[in-house]
Design an enzyme around this catalytic site. Structure first.
Site, PDB file in Angstrom:
ATOM      1  N   CYS A 111      53.412  -2.007  52.850  1.00  0.00           N
ATOM      2  CA  CYS A 111      54.747  -2.596  52.724  1.00  0.00           C
ATOM      3  C   CYS A 111      55.245  -3.148  54.069  1.00  0.00           C
ATOM      4  O   CYS A 111      54.763  -4.167  54.516  1.00  0.00           O
ATOM      5  CB  CYS A 111      55.721  -1.605  52.098  1.00  0.00           C
ATOM      6  SG  CYS A 111      57.212  -2.409  51.442  1.00  0.00           S
ATOM      7  N   HIS A 219      52.954   0.007  47.108  1.00  0.00           N
ATOM      8  CA  HIS A 219      53.004   1.384  47.607  1.00  0.00           C
ATOM      9  C   HIS A 219      51.943   2.256  46.938  1.00  0.00           C
ATOM     10  O   HIS A 219      52.227   3.020  46.020  1.00  0.00           O
ATOM     11  CB  HIS A 219      54.393   1.978  47.371  1.00  0.00           C
ATOM     12  CG  HIS A 219      55.441   1.420  48.282  1.00  0.00           C
ATOM     13  ND1 HIS A 219      55.754   1.997  49.497  1.00  0.00           N
ATOM     14  CD2 HIS A 219      56.218   0.317  48.177  1.00  0.00           C
ATOM     15  CE1 HIS A 219      56.689   1.275  50.091  1.00  0.00           C
ATOM     16  NE2 HIS A 219      56.984   0.248  49.313  1.00  0.00           N
ATOM     17  N   GLU A 221      50.586   4.823  48.182  1.00  0.00           N
ATOM     18  CA  GLU A 221      50.751   6.239  48.574  1.00  0.00           C
ATOM     19  C   GLU A 221      51.497   7.043  47.514  1.00  0.00           C
ATOM     20  O   GLU A 221      51.398   8.283  47.471  1.00  0.00           O
ATOM     21  CB  GLU A 221      51.479   6.331  49.915  1.00  0.00           C
ATOM     22  CG  GLU A 221      52.992   6.166  49.888  1.00  0.00           C
ATOM     23  CD  GLU A 221      53.501   4.748  49.653  1.00  0.00           C
ATOM     24  OE1 GLU A 221      54.725   4.567  49.492  1.00  0.00           O
ATOM     25  OE2 GLU A 221      52.666   3.823  49.648  1.00  0.00           O
TER      26      GLU A 221
END
Length: 251
Positions: A111, A219, A221
């Protein structure tokens, strides 16, 4: 026994109430822990010497953030009023990213980190993608739960012959979307790894990098162990960090 790699995790600088604080989301720390021992890298007013940091680290996760890279770093027009910036983070991450690339330290940019990567190598950014003709609204959905906000929003198309194909990602898969900025002019050294349906660049690699490097706009993660594509990305990062740590210990 092989030493556990040390993984730097970039922090933001922001006010928490009346306190000037260094912050990083737990999801980044936990994702970095999959690759090694996470070490939070503060966004100090006087930047830490990147050379000294890199002498200790075996990989770096450049995180997302509520803030945007200041336009002056890519000769952009001034931000609209109300845009959140983090000049301390810019001052720390941009030189750190350039030197990490030069030294071959494994790098995973997410990001804001993805945008930092493009800017650090000479690229530019769109500041408000949702206002540009022909582009989707890539901003965070205004929904009640965090899980809903991080749910898949659109597909990305993996470009043939790159890192993503080599690590076994499918030709197309779904990703979340929580950003208003995006790549305008891609830095010359970067290679497109994936595109959104509207043509916005969603992932890149660096073919001439001496070490592992990927950057993504979404994202991965978020609950990465539950998503096969996200897990493949972090497995590749982990393997690169382990190999780098082993090679560094044998010097």
């Amino acid at each position: 026994m092989t030493r556990m790699p040390l993984i730097g995790v970039t922090a933001c600088r922001q006010m928490l109430g009346k306190y000037d604080s260094h912050t990083v989301g737990d999801k980044y720390v936990e994702a970095a822990a999959y690759a090694g021992l996470p070490v939070v890298l503060p966004a100090r007013s006087t930047p830490t010497d990147p050379q000294q940091l890199l002498e200790q680290l075996d990989g770096i996760l450049f995180t997302g953030s509520p803030s945007n890279v200041e336009p002056r770093h890519y000769h952009g027009t001034p931000s609209l009023e109300g845009t959140q910036h983090d000049p301390s983070r810019d001052a720390n991450t941009l030189p750190l990213l350039r030197l990490a690339i030069e030294k071959g330290v494994p790098v995973f940019c997410i990001c804001r980190g993805f945008q930092e990567l493009n800017v650090s190598l000479g690229g530019t950014l769109h500041q408000r993608v949702q206002e540009l003709p022909g582009y989707m609204d890539h901003r965070e959905p205004q929904l009640d739960s965090v899980a809903e906000r991080y749910a898949p929003q659109h597909a990305v198309a993996v470009q043939a012959g790159g890192v993503f194909e080599r690590i076994g990602l499918p030709a197309q898969f779904q990703v979340n979307s929580l950003h208003s900025q995006g790549v305008d002019r891609l830095a010359e050294r970067l290679r497109v790894e994936a595109l959104a349906p509207d043509g916005l660049i969603e992932a890149v690699s660096l073919p001439d990098a001496p070490g592992f490097l990927i950057g993504v706009q979404w994202h991965p993660e978020w609950r990465f162990t539950e998503n096969p594509e996200s897990l493949k990305l972090f497995q590749a990062f982990r393997e690169a960090c382990q190999a780098y740590a082993q090679a560094r210990d044998q010097r």
